[in-house]
Motif scaffolding. Structure first.
Motif, PDB file in Angstrom:
ATOM      1  N   MET A   1       0.941  -1.476   0.081  1.00 36.41           N
ATOM      2  CA  MET A   1      -0.176   0.067  -0.017  1.00 36.41           C
ATOM      3  C   MET A   1       0.798   1.214   0.076  1.00 36.41           C
ATOM      4  N   SER A   2       0.799   2.115  -0.682  1.00 38.69           N
ATOM      5  CA  SER A   2       1.430   3.307  -0.891  1.00 38.69           C
ATOM      6  C   SER A   2       0.842   4.240   0.118  1.00 38.69           C
ATOM      7  N   LYS A   3       2.050   5.215   0.514  1.00 38.97           N
ATOM      8  CA  LYS A   3       1.566   5.812   1.585  1.00 38.97           C
ATOM      9  C   LYS A   3       1.483   7.449   0.897  1.00 38.97           C
ATOM     10  N   TYR A   4       0.321   8.077   1.065  1.00 40.14           N
ATOM     11  CA  TYR A   4       0.225   9.494   0.866  1.00 40.14           C
ATOM     12  C   TYR A   4       0.135  10.504   1.667  1.00 40.14           C
ATOM     13  N   ALA A  48     -14.032  10.246 -10.112  1.00 35.07           N
ATOM     14  CA  ALA A  48     -13.870   8.863 -10.627  1.00 35.07           C
ATOM     15  C   ALA A  48     -12.290   8.468 -10.640  1.00 35.07           C
ATOM     16  N   ILE A  49     -11.451   9.445 -10.720  1.00 37.22           N
ATOM     17  CA  ILE A  49      -9.852   8.984 -10.869  1.00 37.22           C
ATOM     18  C   ILE A  49      -9.604   8.771  -9.314  1.00 37.22           C
ATOM     19  N   VAL A  50     -10.013   9.692  -8.431  1.00 33.54           N
ATOM     20  CA  VAL A  50      -9.602   9.497  -6.916  1.00 33.54           C
ATOM     21  C   VAL A  50     -10.136   7.988  -6.487  1.00 33.54           C
ATOM     22  N   LEU A  51     -11.498   7.658  -6.880  1.00 35.20           N
ATOM     23  CA  LEU A  51     -12.085   6.279  -6.600  1.00 35.20           C
ATOM     24  C   LEU A  51     -11.105   4.989  -7.327  1.00 35.20           C
ATOM     25  N   TRP A  54      -7.978   4.796  -4.985  1.00 30.44           N
ATOM     26  CA  TRP A  54      -8.483   4.195  -3.632  1.00 30.44           C
ATOM     27  C   TRP A  54      -8.430   2.421  -3.931  1.00 30.44           C
ATOM     28  N   HIS A  55      -8.977   2.162  -5.295  1.00 31.79           N
ATOM     29  CA  HIS A  55      -9.549   0.753  -5.400  1.00 31.79           C
ATOM     30  C   HIS A  55      -8.397  -0.026  -6.528  1.00 31.79           C
ATOM     31  N   ASN A  56      -7.263   0.897  -6.871  1.00 32.30           N
ATOM     32  CA  ASN A  56      -6.438   0.285  -7.890  1.00 32.30           C
ATOM     33  C   ASN A  56      -7.159  -0.411  -8.893  1.00 32.30           C
ATOM     34  N   THR A  57      -7.719   0.558  -9.823  1.00 30.69           N
ATOM     35  CA  THR A  57      -8.481   0.155 -11.104  1.00 30.69           C
ATOM     36  C   THR A  57      -8.685   1.191 -11.847  1.00 30.69           C
ATOM     37  N   ILE A 122      -6.613   3.780   2.392  1.00 28.96           N
ATOM     38  CA  ILE A 122      -5.198   4.730   1.902  1.00 28.96           C
ATOM     39  C   ILE A 122      -4.748   4.785   3.428  1.00 28.96           C
ATOM     40  N   SER A 123      -3.180   4.691   3.305  1.00 31.27           N
ATOM     41  CA  SER A 123      -2.444   5.106   4.055  1.00 31.27           C
ATOM     42  C   SER A 123      -1.701   6.413   4.141  1.00 31.27           C
TER      43      SER A 123
END
Length: 131
Positions: A1-4, A48-51, A54-57, A122-123
């Motif tokens: 998981m990436s850190k933001y 849309a891009i944020v979601l 978050w869901h790696n899709t 999200i981390s």
């Protein structure tokens, strides 16, 4: 998981900067309804891009593009530009837009919104929480 990291800017200011190309295309004497329509497009693409992040899709991006497949080419191009802008210039901002509003104040339209995060997926870097 990436850190933001959380940006130091208000989400409303970020969204206005992100969507400035769409907003600049509004007529000089645009109405509140025209601004609301523009902001809806801007927020829909952003979320849309944020979601998808978050869901790696890329499911939400594809749904937005599919929904516009029968729209005028100009509208499709505008959305594609927003998608590219989000992915290149705003890719580190993983805040979604929740409630949003436009109000008129002394002849100007003021945009405001609330940020949302998926804290279960999200981390965050701890340093970004010390604003």
């Amino acid at each position: 998981m990436s850190k933001y990291s959380l940006p130091n800017t208000k989400i409303s200011a970020t969204i206005m900067e992100f969507g400035k190309g769409v907003l600049n295309a509004l007529p000089a004497d645009y109405s509140q309804s025209e601004m609301e329509d523009a902001m809806l497009t801007i927020i829909t693409v952003w979320n849309a891009i944020v979601l998808d992040t978050w869901h790696n899709t890329d499911k939400n991006e594809k749904m937005v593009l599919d929904a516009l497949s029968q729209s005028p080419k100009e509208g499709q191009l505008q959305v594609k530009r927003l998608i590219k802008r989000k992915k290149t210039k705003f890719s580190d901002d993983i805040r979604a837009v929740g409630d949003h509003w436009i109000r008129e104040e002394q002849g100007d339209f003021i945009f405001g919104c609330e940020a949302r995060l998926d804290i279960e997926r999200i981390s965050l870097n701890e340093d970004s929480l010390k604003h």
